[in-house]
Design a protein around this motif. Sequence first.
Motif, PDB file in Angstrom:
ATOM      1  N   ALA A 213       0.802  -1.228   0.000  1.00  0.00           N
ATOM      2  CA  ALA A 213       0.000   0.000   0.000  1.00  0.00           C
ATOM      3  C   ALA A 213       0.836   1.280   0.000  1.00  0.00           C
ATOM      4  CB  ALA A 213      -0.922   0.012   1.223  1.00  0.00           C
ATOM      5  N   GLN A 214       2.129   1.173   0.258  1.00  0.00           N
ATOM      6  CA  GLN A 214       2.925   2.394   0.415  1.00  0.00           C
ATOM      7  C   GLN A 214       3.011   3.185  -0.892  1.00  0.00           C
ATOM      8  OE1 GLN A 214       6.828   1.166   1.698  1.00  0.00           O
ATOM      9  NE2 GLN A 214       7.330   0.155  -0.212  1.00  0.00           N
ATOM     10  N   ARG A 215       3.099   4.499  -0.749  1.00  0.00           N
ATOM     11  CA  ARG A 215       3.221   5.402  -1.893  1.00  0.00           C
ATOM     12  C   ARG A 215       4.621   5.996  -1.876  1.00  0.00           C
ATOM     13  NH1 ARG A 215      -1.857   9.376  -1.812  1.00  0.00           N
ATOM     14  NH2 ARG A 215      -0.904   9.932  -3.820  1.00  0.00           N
ATOM     15  N   LEU A 216       5.382   5.715  -2.925  1.00  0.00           N
ATOM     16  CA  LEU A 216       6.754   6.203  -3.003  1.00  0.00           C
ATOM     17  C   LEU A 216       6.767   7.678  -3.382  1.00  0.00           C
ATOM     18  CD1 LEU A 216       8.467   3.210  -4.855  1.00  0.00           C
ATOM     19  CD2 LEU A 216       8.231   3.598  -2.395  1.00  0.00           C
ATOM     20  N   PRO A 217       7.703   8.445  -2.823  1.00  0.00           N
ATOM     21  CA  PRO A 217       7.755   9.872  -3.132  1.00  0.00           C
ATOM     22  C   PRO A 217       8.229  10.118  -4.562  1.00  0.00           C
ATOM     23  CG  PRO A 217       9.652   9.254  -1.826  1.00  0.00           C
ATOM     24  CD  PRO A 217       8.762   8.045  -1.875  1.00  0.00           C
ATOM     25  N   GLU A 218       7.803  11.236  -5.109  1.00  0.00           N
ATOM     26  CA  GLU A 218       8.272  11.643  -6.441  1.00  0.00           C
ATOM     27  C   GLU A 218       9.543  12.479  -6.301  1.00  0.00           C
ATOM     28  OE1 GLU A 218       5.032  13.688  -8.244  1.00  0.00           O
ATOM     29  OE2 GLU A 218       3.795  11.879  -8.454  1.00  0.00           O
ATOM     30  N   GLY A 219      10.230  12.639  -7.436  1.00  0.00           N
ATOM     31  CA  GLY A 219      11.404  13.504  -7.454  1.00  0.00           C
ATOM     32  C   GLY A 219      12.669  12.863  -6.927  1.00  0.00           C
ATOM     33  N   ILE A 220      12.702  11.524  -6.882  1.00  0.00           N
ATOM     34  CA  ILE A 220      13.868  10.803  -6.373  1.00  0.00           C
ATOM     35  C   ILE A 220      14.406   9.886  -7.463  1.00  0.00           C
ATOM     36  CG2 ILE A 220      14.774   9.268  -4.589  1.00  0.00           C
ATOM     37  CD1 ILE A 220      13.742  11.955  -3.539  1.00  0.00           C
ATOM     38  N   GLU A 221      15.710   9.970  -7.717  1.00  0.00           N
ATOM     39  CA  GLU A 221      16.367   9.045  -8.627  1.00  0.00           C
ATOM     40  C   GLU A 221      16.795   7.798  -7.856  1.00  0.00           C
ATOM     41  OE1 GLU A 221      18.877  10.947 -12.021  1.00  0.00           O
ATOM     42  OE2 GLU A 221      19.288  12.117 -10.203  1.00  0.00           O
ATOM     43  N   SER A 222      16.587   6.632  -8.464  1.00  0.00           N
ATOM     44  CA  SER A 222      16.958   5.366  -7.838  1.00  0.00           C
ATOM     45  C   SER A 222      17.927   4.613  -8.734  1.00  0.00           C
ATOM     46  CB  SER A 222      15.719   4.493  -7.609  1.00  0.00           C
ATOM     47  OG  SER A 222      14.826   5.093  -6.703  1.00  0.00           O
ATOM     48  N   PHE A 223      18.971   4.097  -8.129  1.00  0.00           N
ATOM     49  CA  PHE A 223      19.938   3.239  -8.806  1.00  0.00           C
ATOM     50  C   PHE A 223      19.890   1.894  -8.072  1.00  0.00           C
ATOM     51  CE2 PHE A 223      21.182   7.637  -9.027  1.00  0.00           C
ATOM     52  CZ  PHE A 223      21.489   7.830 -10.365  1.00  0.00           C
ATOM     53  N   LYS A 224      19.405   0.879  -8.770  1.00  0.00           N
ATOM     54  CA  LYS A 224      19.026  -0.360  -8.100  1.00  0.00           C
ATOM     55  C   LYS A 224      20.060  -1.467  -8.283  1.00  0.00           C
ATOM     56  CE  LYS A 224      15.168  -0.957  -6.807  1.00  0.00           C
ATOM     57  NZ  LYS A 224      14.531  -0.855  -5.458  1.00  0.00           N
ATOM     58  N   ASP A 225      20.184  -2.266  -7.234  1.00  0.00           N
ATOM     59  CA  ASP A 225      20.904  -3.544  -7.262  1.00  0.00           C
ATOM     60  C   ASP A 225      22.349  -3.398  -7.729  1.00  0.00           C
ATOM     61  OD1 ASP A 225      18.658  -4.857  -6.329  1.00  0.00           O
ATOM     62  OD2 ASP A 225      17.905  -5.296  -8.337  1.00  0.00           O
ATOM     63  N   ILE A 226      23.074  -2.533  -7.062  1.00  0.00           N
ATOM     64  CA  ILE A 226      24.493  -2.310  -7.346  1.00  0.00           C
ATOM     65  C   ILE A 226      25.310  -3.229  -6.444  1.00  0.00           C
ATOM     66  CG2 ILE A 226      26.336  -0.587  -7.405  1.00  0.00           C
ATOM     67  CD1 ILE A 226      23.966   1.515  -7.301  1.00  0.00           C
ATOM     68  N   PRO A 227      26.213  -4.046  -6.988  1.00  0.00           N
ATOM     69  CA  PRO A 227      26.996  -4.940  -6.124  1.00  0.00           C
ATOM     70  C   PRO A 227      28.053  -4.177  -5.334  1.00  0.00           C
ATOM     71  CG  PRO A 227      27.656  -5.192  -8.411  1.00  0.00           C
ATOM     72  CD  PRO A 227      26.474  -4.272  -8.424  1.00  0.00           C
ATOM     73  N   TYR A 228      28.117  -4.446  -4.035  1.00  0.00           N
ATOM     74  CA  TYR A 228      29.218  -3.887  -3.256  1.00  0.00           C
ATOM     75  C   TYR A 228      30.324  -4.911  -3.023  1.00  0.00           C
ATOM     76  CZ  TYR A 228      26.906  -5.872   0.991  1.00  0.00           C
ATOM     77  OH  TYR A 228      26.318  -6.682   1.937  1.00  0.00           O
ATOM     78  N   LEU A 229      30.032  -6.174  -3.314  1.00  0.00           N
ATOM     79  CA  LEU A 229      31.034  -7.228  -3.411  1.00  0.00           C
ATOM     80  C   LEU A 229      30.748  -7.991  -4.703  1.00  0.00           C
ATOM     81  CD1 LEU A 229      31.207  -8.635   0.241  1.00  0.00           C
ATOM     82  CD2 LEU A 229      32.913  -7.205  -0.899  1.00  0.00           C
ATOM     83  N   GLU A 230      31.773  -8.298  -5.441  1.00  0.00           N
ATOM     84  CA  GLU A 230      31.590  -8.912  -6.761  1.00  0.00           C
ATOM     85  C   GLU A 230      31.571 -10.436  -6.647  1.00  0.00           C
ATOM     86  OE1 GLU A 230      30.863  -7.359  -9.427  1.00  0.00           O
ATOM     87  OE2 GLU A 230      31.313  -5.271  -8.895  1.00  0.00           O
ATOM     88  N   ASP A 231      30.529 -10.952  -5.971  1.00  0.00           N
ATOM     89  CA  ASP A 231      30.422 -12.401  -5.826  1.00  0.00           C
ATOM     90  C   ASP A 231      29.095 -12.942  -6.347  1.00  0.00           C
ATOM     91  OD1 ASP A 231      28.676 -11.514  -3.895  1.00  0.00           O
ATOM     92  OD2 ASP A 231      29.843 -12.253  -2.193  1.00  0.00           O
ATOM     93  N   GLY A 232      28.276 -12.075  -6.948  1.00  0.00           N
ATOM     94  CA  GLY A 232      27.018 -12.502  -7.535  1.00  0.00           C
ATOM     95  C   GLY A 232      25.887 -12.739  -6.559  1.00  0.00           C
TER      96      GLY A 232
END
Length: 309
Positions: free
Chosen positions: A29-48
């Motif tokens: 049910a949550q409503r996400l705010p507008e005006g925000i850029e999202s960068f999704k699923d970025i690895p911080y360790l390169e192990d898959g």
Amino acid sequence: MIVDRQEAIDLLAERAALMAKNDAPHLAAQRLPEGIESFKDIPYLEDGLSDHLVDVYRPEGAAEGEPLPVFIDFHGGGLYYGTKENNLCRDMILAGKGFVVVNANYRLVPEVSFFDQIRDALAVMTWVKDHVAEYQGNPDQVFVTGDSAGATLAMYALAVNNSKVVRQRWFMAPSGLTPLGFVATSGMFRLEGGVYEPLISYYTAAYFTKPSEIIAIAPYKNDLDRLIVDGNLPPTYLITSDEDVLADNSLELARIMVHRNRDCELRMWPLGQDKVLGHIFNVTQAGDASNTEALEAIDDIARFARRYL
């Protein structure tokens, strides 16, 4: 209280299923705010591993201006449940206050131990040091936050990061970051004892899997005072409420920090007027625009951080 490890694992599986069921309605049910850029699923360790991914949120247009201060967030869930998606809405709202927010996954117990989770948290902090400038974040203006067990993880990771004493005891390395502050919502700071001693005993039977880990955590597991003395935590803001089942944990930590002359602020929310302001309410109720208390609590987090910029 001696607990069989398999019993503990079975209990965590049951509780994780219950938590997922309880979270589903407000996440849907949550409503996400507008005006925000999202960068999704970025690895911080390169192990898959999906457990080693972060999301990054920033206000639209941030790339056109000066670097922004940064929040690193670790989700709650008893250390055995949850993903960064649980904190998506709250973190996007926080980003809209003028921050780059790094929302992190980490591996969960009982597949790994609590010490492995601390290493994950430190790896997130190292990634932020090395890469957050690519997303207009300022690596010299970083704050760390967490809710419930995520606050526990954040606190112990900060203790390792900031204290040679703790690092040497646990054979870990610092991240290279110097966080300016720590924000904890409904922190689960006790790993032993307290009102929920029977349940916590089951948790910790799953958290620490080796005799060496049990020995290593022993000086700090039920001694928050020693952790505060050794851990050298940065300025700290604690959020809890009268209706928070773990309110006593935040109150105890605040008392110790004041006694030890550490920079600490506590906000204890009263009974909600229209809604129950329960455990981690500023996370679970952030997507409801009518919940002014949750939104005010997020404003408070931003205000706390700006004090140290």
